[in-house]
Write a protein that holds these residues in place. Structure first.
Motif, short mmCIF file in Angstrom:
data_model
loop_
_atom_site.label_atom_id
_atom_site.label_comp_id
_atom_site.label_asym_id
_atom_site.label_seq_id
_atom_site.Cartn_x
_atom_site.Cartn_y
_atom_site.Cartn_z
N VAL A 8 -11.60 20.20 8.10
CA VAL A 8 -10.42 19.50 7.60
C VAL A 8 -10.82 18.71 6.36
N HIS A 9 -10.21 19.05 5.25
CA HIS A 9 -10.45 18.30 4.01
C HIS A 9 -9.24 17.42 3.74
N VAL A 10 -9.50 16.13 3.52
CA VAL A 10 -8.42 15.17 3.31
C VAL A 10 -8.58 14.55 1.92
N ARG A 11 -7.54 14.68 1.12
CA ARG A 11 -7.51 14.02 -0.20
C ARG A 11 -6.43 12.96 -0.18
N THR A 12 -6.81 11.74 -0.56
CA THR A 12 -5.89 10.60 -0.54
C THR A 12 -5.76 10.01 -1.93
N ASP A 13 -4.54 9.90 -2.40
CA ASP A 13 -4.25 9.15 -3.63
C ASP A 13 -3.67 7.82 -3.19
N LEU A 14 -4.46 6.75 -3.39
CA LEU A 14 -4.14 5.45 -2.82
C LEU A 14 -3.83 4.43 -3.91
N ASP A 15 -2.77 3.68 -3.67
CA ASP A 15 -2.42 2.56 -4.55
C ASP A 15 -2.24 1.35 -3.67
N ILE A 16 -3.09 0.33 -3.83
CA ILE A 16 -3.08 -0.82 -2.92
C ILE A 16 -3.17 -2.11 -3.72
N ALA A 27 0.85 -1.18 0.00
CA ALA A 27 0.00 0.00 0.00
C ALA A 27 0.89 1.23 0.00
N SER A 28 0.53 2.21 -0.81
CA SER A 28 1.20 3.50 -0.80
C SER A 28 0.16 4.58 -0.98
N ALA A 29 0.42 5.73 -0.39
CA ALA A 29 -0.57 6.80 -0.46
C ALA A 29 0.12 8.14 -0.29
N THR A 30 -0.44 9.14 -0.93
CA THR A 30 -0.11 10.53 -0.64
C THR A 30 -1.37 11.16 -0.09
N VAL A 31 -1.26 11.77 1.07
CA VAL A 31 -2.41 12.32 1.76
C VAL A 31 -2.18 13.81 1.99
N THR A 32 -3.14 14.62 1.57
CA THR A 32 -3.06 16.06 1.79
C THR A 32 -4.24 16.50 2.64
N ALA A 33 -3.95 17.09 3.80
CA ALA A 33 -4.99 17.59 4.71
C ALA A 33 -4.89 19.11 4.75
N THR A 34 -6.01 19.76 4.48
CA THR A 34 -6.06 21.22 4.46
C THR A 34 -7.07 21.71 5.47
N LEU A 35 -6.68 22.66 6.31
CA LEU A 35 -7.53 23.18 7.37
C LEU A 35 -8.06 24.55 7.00
N THR A 36 -9.38 24.73 7.15
CA THR A 36 -10.01 26.02 6.90
C THR A 36 -11.01 26.31 8.01
N ALA A 37 -11.32 27.59 8.18
CA ALA A 37 -12.28 27.99 9.21
C ALA A 37 -13.67 27.53 8.82
N GLY A 38 -14.41 27.01 9.81
CA GLY A 38 -15.78 26.57 9.60
C GLY A 38 -16.70 27.18 10.63
N ALA A 39 -18.00 26.96 10.46
CA ALA A 39 -18.97 27.55 11.38
C ALA A 39 -18.85 26.98 12.78
N ASP A 40 -18.48 25.70 12.90
CA ASP A 40 -18.41 25.03 14.20
C ASP A 40 -17.00 24.72 14.64
N GLY A 41 -16.01 25.35 14.01
CA GLY A 41 -14.63 25.08 14.36
C GLY A 41 -13.75 25.11 13.13
N THR A 42 -12.98 24.05 12.93
CA THR A 42 -12.07 23.96 11.79
C THR A 42 -12.48 22.81 10.89
#
Length: 206
Positions: free
Chosen positions: A105-113, A88-103
């Motif tokens: 977090v959007h996670v994009r995963t490119d997965l090869d398994i 299994a290999s993956a590149t994971v990008t997590a981006t944090l932005t302000a939201g109505a109830d806190g922060t």
């Protein structure tokens, strides 16, 4: 295979971003995973999953890079089964932005398994990922709630020692609803064929 997930943590973006810098506290929130070593932005660890009675253990390594201005972190991960040929290999990008109830977090995963989990396909892997992310977000929320605000304004708790063995996360339970949905159409087709054969046999005997 590209997967996208989002969740919200109950903290403002600055505090959440500081927490995400602490892999020693954040990584144990991921179901089925433990850290073995942590050296700056490089780490090694293990993941254990089960599908019904079958258990699979992976050992791997990763590195993390961060974009402070964008509050974005990028992980490069790779691993292999400890008792099998799956990888299994993956590149994971997590981006944090302000939201109505806190922060948010959007996670994009490119997965090869490869290996047994590869048979699930994108639909089931997305469903499994959704459930794992929900558990991860819940544990992060508990971490923030139970911690004591530290001098930098974020929850601060003493990190637990890395466990000797990860607790297996049950992917079979998470994938079952999707498997049942995917099986519904073929099952209906088989049932219709059986009924048709019985009808034709009844007519031929008559």
């Amino acid at each position: 295979m590209q997967l996208d997930h989002s969740f919200t943590v109950p903290a403002d973006p600055d505090d959440a971003w500081k927490l995400f810098h602490d892999l020693g506290r954040v990584a144990p929130c991921m179901p089925g995973a433990v850290l073995d070593t942590l050296d700056g932005d490089a780490f090694t660890g293990r993941v254990k999953v089960k599908i019904g009675a079958v258990q699979m253990s992976y050992r791997g390594e990763g590195t993390v890079t961060r974009d402070e201005a964008a509050r974005s972190m990028h992980l490069d991960l790779s691993g292999s089964e400890t008792r099998g040929a799956g990888t299994a290999s993956a590149t994971v990008t997590a981006t944090l932005t302000a939201g109505a109830d806190g922060t948010r977090v959007h996670v994009r995963t490119d997965l090869d398994i490869t290996g047994r989990p590869a048979q699930f396909g994108r639909g089931i892997m997305t469903e499994v990922g959704d459930r794992l992310v929900q558990q991860f977000a819940g544990r992060l929320e508990d971490l923030l709630r139970d911690g004591v605000p530290g001098p930098e304004g974020i929850a601060s708790t003493a990190p637990a020692p890395f466990p000797a063995e990860p607790e297996a996360v049950d992917l079979g339970a998470a994938a079952l609803p999707v498997l049942l949905r995917k099986a519904a159409v073929p099952a209906a087709a088989v049932l219709a064929a059986v009924v048709l054969i019985r009808v034709l046999r009844g007519r031929s005997r008559g």
